[in-house]
Design a protein around this motif. Sequence first.
Motif, short mmCIF file in Angstrom:
data_model
loop_
_atom_site.label_atom_id
_atom_site.label_comp_id
_atom_site.label_asym_id
_atom_site.label_seq_id
_atom_site.Cartn_x
_atom_site.Cartn_y
_atom_site.Cartn_z
N PRO A 1 0.78 -1.24 0.00
CA PRO A 1 0.00 0.00 0.00
C PRO A 1 0.82 1.29 0.00
O PRO A 1 0.36 2.32 -0.47
CB PRO A 1 -0.82 -0.10 1.29
N THR A 2 2.04 1.24 0.56
CA THR A 2 2.84 2.47 0.69
C THR A 2 4.28 2.23 0.26
O THR A 2 4.72 1.09 0.09
CB THR A 2 2.84 2.98 2.15
N ASN A 3 5.00 3.34 0.12
CA ASN A 3 6.43 3.29 -0.20
C ASN A 3 7.20 2.68 0.96
O ASN A 3 6.73 2.68 2.09
CB ASN A 3 6.95 4.70 -0.46
N MET A 4 8.40 2.19 0.67
CA MET A 4 9.26 1.71 1.75
C MET A 4 9.62 2.91 2.64
O MET A 4 9.84 4.02 2.15
CB MET A 4 10.50 1.02 1.20
N GLU A 5 9.68 2.65 3.94
CA GLU A 5 9.85 3.72 4.93
C GLU A 5 11.28 4.26 4.94
O GLU A 5 12.25 3.53 4.82
CB GLU A 5 9.50 3.15 6.31
N ILE A 6 11.36 5.58 5.10
CA ILE A 6 12.66 6.25 5.24
C ILE A 6 12.89 6.49 6.74
O ILE A 6 12.11 7.18 7.38
CB ILE A 6 12.67 7.60 4.49
N PRO A 7 13.95 5.91 7.31
CA PRO A 7 14.21 6.14 8.75
C PRO A 7 14.83 7.51 8.96
O PRO A 7 15.28 8.17 8.01
CB PRO A 7 15.21 5.03 9.09
N GLU A 8 14.88 7.93 10.20
CA GLU A 8 15.58 9.17 10.56
C GLU A 8 17.07 8.91 10.36
O GLU A 8 17.62 7.94 10.88
CB GLU A 8 15.29 9.51 12.02
N TYR A 9 17.73 9.77 9.58
CA TYR A 9 19.17 9.61 9.37
C TYR A 9 19.78 10.95 9.05
O TYR A 9 19.08 11.91 8.70
CB TYR A 9 19.47 8.60 8.25
#
Length: 169
Positions: free
Chosen positions: A150-158
Amino acid sequence: MVEKKTKRRDFLFTATYAVGAVGAGAVIWPMIDQMNPDASVKALASTEVDVSAVDPGKTITVLWRGKPVFIRRRTQEEIAEAKAVKMEDLKHPEKDEDRAKDPEWLVMLGVCTHLGCVPLDQKGDYNGWFCPCHGSHYDTSGRIRKGPAPTNMEIPEYKFVDANTIKIG
């Protein structure tokens, strides 16, 4: 004489309260302090990754909080391809500029947003990532293009510590 006893009694009460407060603090502090996370949990909160050996077009996978994180050094062609995608063609519209702080580097959780599988790098219809479990196709920016996710792969805090080091978390 009355004044002297009053002053002495006031001093004794004040000293007793002060000693009692210090004693209560000495008992309560260890109980409060034990609620802080231990060193192993703090160590998992962030990780630094040396990316100096990653060549353009290559991806490395690191573990952060028990999950895989893909760090891809994208080629100029991949960057141009990701920026050229029309927002109306995306299931979950996000600009490439919003996903990659530095266009050359894409940092994202390596977990399919459908059922949590780990997608394969440089596979699928968009030369990004492909999840063979259920057929989700992601582009070179980690955005879902085709399949059940359903959604894009998550971008972590970096953030970039320096030119060769990325701190995740």
